[in-house]
Design a protein around this motif. Sequence first.
Motif: not given
Length: 474
Positions: A200-227
Motif C-alpha cells: 500500500s505505500v507508494p514509492d517516492t524520491r527527490a527529483g534531484r537526489p543529492a549525495a550524502v553530506d559526510v562532514p555535515g553528518t559527522l558534525l551534526l552527530a558530534l553536536s547532538l552526542i556531545s549534548l
Amino acid sequence: MPSVSVRSAPVRGVPAPHLSGLGLFTVLLGAALPLIDFFIVNVALPSIEHDLAAGPALLELVVGGYGVAYAVLLVLGGRVGDSLGRRRLFLVGMAAFGITSLACGLAPNAWALVAARVAQGGAAALMLPQVLATIQATTEGPRRAHAMSLYGATGGLSMVAGQILGGVLVAADLAGTGWRAVFLVNVPVVLIGLVLAVRSVPDTRAGRPAAVDVPGTLLLALSLISLLLPLTEGRAAGWPLWTWISLGVFPVASAAFYFTERRADRKGHTPLVPPSLLRLESLRRSLALLMPFSVGFGGFMFVLAVTLQQGLEMGPVTAGLALAPMAVAFFGASLAGPRLITRFGSRIVTAGGVIQAAGIALLLITLRQGWPDLGVAVLAPGIALAGLGQGFQMPVLMRLTLSDVPADRAGAGSGVMITAQQSAVALGVATLGSLFLALVPTAGMRAAVSTTLLVQLGLIALTVLLSLRLPRMR
C-alpha cells in the motif's frame, strides 16, 4: 495550508503517487512504533534493574542510548530516503526495527540490552523520516491537512500510549517474559507492517537526489552526542570529567556544523541541513516553538511516570490508567484541529498553550493539596486538560513547520523537524528528569514534582509568547 511548489519525481513512469487510506494507516503505524518505544521502557526499568542487575548509569543508557542514536541519525535517514526511495528506506527501517526489538527482548545482560537499544534507535531513524516525507509527496490540500493532523495525533498518542502499554505488558508477565514483552511485542506488529507497506505505500524520491553530506553528518552527530549523552548519563554517573568536556565540545561542534553547511550551500553543494530551509519563515518560527514544547512534554511524561509509580505507589496498570484521560483528550483535540484551524488559524496554538498551562496548574494544586492520597479520578481533570492543550498544539505545529517545504526536499525537511522534536524530547527527559531526581533525596518527591511542574509552566509561557509570532494559517 500552502501547497508545495515541487512534486517528487515519478517512479517507473507514475506521475503523481497517491497515498491510499491503507497506505496512510501503514506509515502512521511506522511512525507510532519508534515513539512508543521511546517511552515504553520507562515503566519497565525497575524490572530490568532487578533481572539484569543493572545500576543507575546502565539504566540511563537503556533509555538514553536509544534516544541519542535516534536523534543523531534522523536527518541522515531523511536524506537517504530522498535519494534511494522513501518506500525502500521505510521497509528497511521497519525490518531493522523488528530485528533490533527482538534483540532487546532476548538480551542476556544489561550491556547487550544497551547495544540493542542503540541499534533500535538507529533503525527508527531510518524509518520515521520517510513517513512525513511520503505524506508531503503524495497528498495535497485538504487530504494533506487531514493526514498531518492524524500524524500529530499519532505522535502524541504514541508517547502516552507507550507508558500505558508498558505498564500493562509488565504487569501481565506474558508467558513469564516480564519486561521483555515490551520489546517482543514489536515483532508481530512489524511483520504486519511490512506486509501492508509492500501492498500500500507508494514509492517516492527527490527529483534531484543529492549525495550524502559526510562532514555535515559527522558534525551534526558530534553536536547532538556531545549534548545529549552527558545530560542523560551525568547524574547517574556522578558527573565525571568526561561529561563536562563533552558539554564543552557542544558549542564548538555546533558552530562548526553551521559554518560547514553554509559553506557547502554557497559552493552549490547540497548540505545535510540546507540553510535555505531555515530561511523559510514557517519552518523557522514553528521549530522555535516546537522545541520548548517538546522539552516540556518529554520531561513531563518521564516525571509523571516516576511520580505515579514511586511517589503515589501505583502499580503499572493503575499508572497507565491515570494517563488514559490525557490520551483521550489529546486525540480528540488533534481530530478537531483541522476544523478549528480553518476558523481561527494558527491562534489555536496559543489557545492550546493556555489550556495546557491551566491543566498543569490544576495538576500542581492537586498534588500539593492531596499528596499522597491521590487516585486516578482525582488526577484526571488536570491530566486531561493538559492533554487537551497539547493536542491543540502539536499537530498544528507539525503541519505549519512543513507547509512551505518543497516536495523534493520533503525528506530533509521532515528529518530536520523530527530531529529537533526528538532531540528536545530527549533533552527534556535528561534535564527536567535530572532536576526532579536530584531534588527527591533532599526535598522529597512532592516538592520535586512541584518544582518540575513550575519549570514546565515557565516553558509553556514561552511557547504561548512564541505562538503569537507564528504565521497566520487558515
